[in-house]
Design a protein around this motif. Structure first.
Motif, PDB file in Angstrom:
ATOM      1  N   GLN A 172      -6.920  48.968  62.337  1.00  0.00           N
ATOM      2  CA  GLN A 172      -6.219  48.840  63.313  1.00  0.00           C
ATOM      3  C   GLN A 172      -5.031  49.123  63.807  1.00  0.00           C
ATOM      4  O   GLN A 172      -4.412  48.898  63.007  1.00  0.00           O
ATOM      5  CB  GLN A 172      -6.786  48.457  65.022  1.00  0.00           C
ATOM      6  N   PRO A 173      -4.786  49.849  65.263  1.00  0.00           N
ATOM      7  CA  PRO A 173      -2.709  50.223  64.987  1.00  0.00           C
ATOM      8  C   PRO A 173      -2.598  49.099  65.899  1.00  0.00           C
ATOM      9  O   PRO A 173      -2.528  48.742  66.757  1.00  0.00           O
ATOM     10  CB  PRO A 173      -2.961  50.720  65.991  1.00  0.00           C
ATOM     11  N   LEU A 174      -2.162  47.566  64.716  1.00  0.00           N
ATOM     12  CA  LEU A 174      -1.883  46.125  65.056  1.00  0.00           C
ATOM     13  C   LEU A 174      -0.507  46.078  64.556  1.00  0.00           C
ATOM     14  O   LEU A 174      -0.053  46.207  62.818  1.00  0.00           O
ATOM     15  CB  LEU A 174      -2.367  45.321  64.746  1.00  0.00           C
ATOM     16  N   PRO A 175       1.480  46.141  64.774  1.00  0.00           N
ATOM     17  CA  PRO A 175       2.214  45.911  64.405  1.00  0.00           C
ATOM     18  C   PRO A 175       2.233  44.954  63.715  1.00  0.00           C
ATOM     19  O   PRO A 175       2.125  43.816  63.833  1.00  0.00           O
ATOM     20  CB  PRO A 175       3.007  46.559  64.846  1.00  0.00           C
ATOM     21  N   GLY A 176       2.880  45.306  62.434  1.00  0.00           N
ATOM     22  CA  GLY A 176       3.189  43.842  61.697  1.00  0.00           C
ATOM     23  C   GLY A 176       1.760  43.122  60.531  1.00  0.00           C
ATOM     24  O   GLY A 176       2.212  42.165  60.456  1.00  0.00           O
ATOM     25  N   VAL A 177       0.662  44.166  61.142  1.00  0.00           N
ATOM     26  CA  VAL A 177      -0.626  43.244  59.921  1.00  0.00           C
ATOM     27  C   VAL A 177      -0.465  43.743  59.156  1.00  0.00           C
ATOM     28  O   VAL A 177       0.396  44.719  58.304  1.00  0.00           O
ATOM     29  CB  VAL A 177      -1.729  43.728  60.718  1.00  0.00           C
ATOM     30  N   ARG A 178      -0.704  42.552  57.803  1.00  0.00           N
ATOM     31  CA  ARG A 178      -1.042  42.824  56.431  1.00  0.00           C
ATOM     32  C   ARG A 178      -1.704  43.301  55.972  1.00  0.00           C
ATOM     33  O   ARG A 178      -3.507  41.822  56.088  1.00  0.00           O
ATOM     34  CB  ARG A 178       0.075  42.111  55.853  1.00  0.00           C
ATOM     35  N   TRP A 179      -2.573  43.836  56.348  1.00  0.00           N
ATOM     36  CA  TRP A 179      -3.965  44.382  56.289  1.00  0.00           C
ATOM     37  C   TRP A 179      -4.938  44.410  54.501  1.00  0.00           C
ATOM     38  O   TRP A 179      -4.027  44.429  54.116  1.00  0.00           O
ATOM     39  CB  TRP A 179      -4.280  45.882  56.008  1.00  0.00           C
ATOM     40  N   VAL A 180      -5.820  42.863  54.032  1.00  0.00           N
ATOM     41  CA  VAL A 180      -6.253  43.458  53.228  1.00  0.00           C
ATOM     42  C   VAL A 180      -7.516  43.257  53.395  1.00  0.00           C
ATOM     43  O   VAL A 180      -8.504  43.245  54.183  1.00  0.00           O
ATOM     44  CB  VAL A 180      -6.420  41.421  52.639  1.00  0.00           C
ATOM     45  N   HIS A 181      -8.099  44.460  51.441  1.00  0.00           N
ATOM     46  CA  HIS A 181      -9.355  44.946  52.119  1.00  0.00           C
ATOM     47  C   HIS A 181     -10.287  44.191  50.877  1.00  0.00           C
ATOM     48  O   HIS A 181      -9.541  44.277  49.926  1.00  0.00           O
ATOM     49  CB  HIS A 181      -9.056  46.373  51.810  1.00  0.00           C
ATOM     50  N   ARG A 182     -11.378  44.461  51.342  1.00  0.00           N
ATOM     51  CA  ARG A 182     -11.946  43.687  51.002  1.00  0.00           C
ATOM     52  C   ARG A 182     -12.777  44.299  49.497  1.00  0.00           C
ATOM     53  O   ARG A 182     -12.512  44.545  48.642  1.00  0.00           O
ATOM     54  CB  ARG A 182     -13.644  42.947  51.222  1.00  0.00           C
ATOM     55  N   ASP A 183     -13.016  45.932  49.976  1.00  0.00           N
ATOM     56  CA  ASP A 183     -13.411  46.629  48.704  1.00  0.00           C
ATOM     57  C   ASP A 183     -14.529  46.062  47.974  1.00  0.00           C
ATOM     58  O   ASP A 183     -14.552  46.696  46.344  1.00  0.00           O
ATOM     59  CB  ASP A 183     -11.940  47.293  48.171  1.00  0.00           C
ATOM     60  N   GLY A 184     -15.522  45.316  48.306  1.00  0.00           N
ATOM     61  CA  GLY A 184     -16.985  44.878  47.944  1.00  0.00           C
ATOM     62  C   GLY A 184     -16.612  43.904  47.701  1.00  0.00           C
ATOM     63  O   GLY A 184     -17.527  42.911  46.319  1.00  0.00           O
ATOM     64  N   ALA A 185     -15.293  42.936  47.172  1.00  0.00           N
ATOM     65  CA  ALA A 185     -15.509  41.755  47.161  1.00  0.00           C
ATOM     66  C   ALA A 185     -15.899  40.686  47.733  1.00  0.00           C
ATOM     67  O   ALA A 185     -16.569  41.148  49.112  1.00  0.00           O
ATOM     68  CB  ALA A 185     -13.345  41.458  46.553  1.00  0.00           C
TER      69      ALA A 185
END
Length: 269
Positions: A172-185
């Motif tokens: 989502q458009p939130l400034p400064g957030v470091r997004w971590v993707h599960r991608d099935g993990a």
């Protein structure tokens, strides 16, 4: 402000493939003062019944006892949510559409439409928590924590933020957030790895929320790194394979006891 009342849906939109934002209006919302991480209880009516509210009472324990006194077949299902945003007359609440069998809140959100009515308790100023005054605030959580994190970011400018979501489509458009993707993990594993890899300066505090076992693991790691327990605000929003209707686990009870012990306020340096 009356802590209980009815909410009527005025708009529904899909924010991401797995998040539905519902806009509500209702009596008393205009009197509600905003604060970060503003939580409330939503009351979902059982099939075939309108929303039945307990008698209004400013005392939360008396209100809850009145809620339990409603006959089981008429008693609404209660779930906790965080206000995502608001105007003077409305509030927005984001519903995460968890995969797998849908619980009552997810099932409702899938079909929500303008004119639908829910009950509410809160937001209650008695549960307002002070903002951290630490030099650096680490915020970490999953998609259920995004509404609270967004409200915190509107008030502080010293945050380091990690949010774990299913994949890039859930950002989502939130400034400064470091997004971590599960991608099935496994849920929470990559969030924990990201927090383990970040360097935090002395004098840092932390805010953690999301799936309960992940929050415990994050908190344990930060304590091992030297953060004082009193400098870590933490909340398990949900539990794997369990709902709010299930009995608390020993870990849940231990968390609750520790939070009550810190009820004087979050020091946060």
């Amino acid at each position: 402000m009356n802590p209980t009342g009815l909410l009527e849906v005025t708009a529904v939109r899909r924010v991401t493939p797995r998040v539905v934002r519902v806009t509500f209006t209702g009596d008393g919302l205009a009197d509600l003062q905003p604060w970060p991480d503003q939580q409330l209880k939503l009351l979902f009516p059982p099939p075939g019944h309108p929303v039945r509210l307990p008698s209004a009472d400013d005392d939360v324990m008396r209100w809850y006892q009145a809620y339990l006194a409603i006959p089981a077949e008429e008693r609404p299902v209660m779930r906790s949510y965080t206000v995502r945003g608001r105007t003077r007359e409305t509030i927005n609440v984001d519903f995460v559409l968890h995969p797998g069998p849908a619980g009552p809140a997810t099932a409702w959100a899938f079909q929500a439409a303008p004119g639908d009515v829910l009950g509410r308790y809160g937001p209650d100023p008695a549960y307002r928590r002070p903002l951290s005054t630490a030099d650096t605030l680490l915020c970490a959580g999953d998609e259920t924590a995004i509404p609270a994190i967004a409200s915190l970011l509107s008030e502080v400018d010293n945050a380091v933020v990690f949010v774990e979501v299913a994949d890039t489509a859930e950002e989502q458009p939130l400034p400064g957030v470091r997004w971590v993707h599960r991608d099935g993990a496994e849920h929470g594993s990559r969030l924990l790895a990201a927090v383990r890899g970040v360097t935090l300066p002395a004098g840092s505090a932390a805010w953690l929320a999301g799936e309960a076992s992940t929050v415990r693991a994050l908190r344990r790691h930060l304590v091992e790194r030297g953060l004082a327990k009193s400098d870590i605000e933490f909340t398990g929003y949900w539990r794997r394979r369990l709902t709010q209707d299930d009995a608390p686990t020993p870990e849940d009870l231990a968390d609750a006891a520790e939070k009550l012990g810190d009820s004087a306020g979050w020091r946060g340096n």
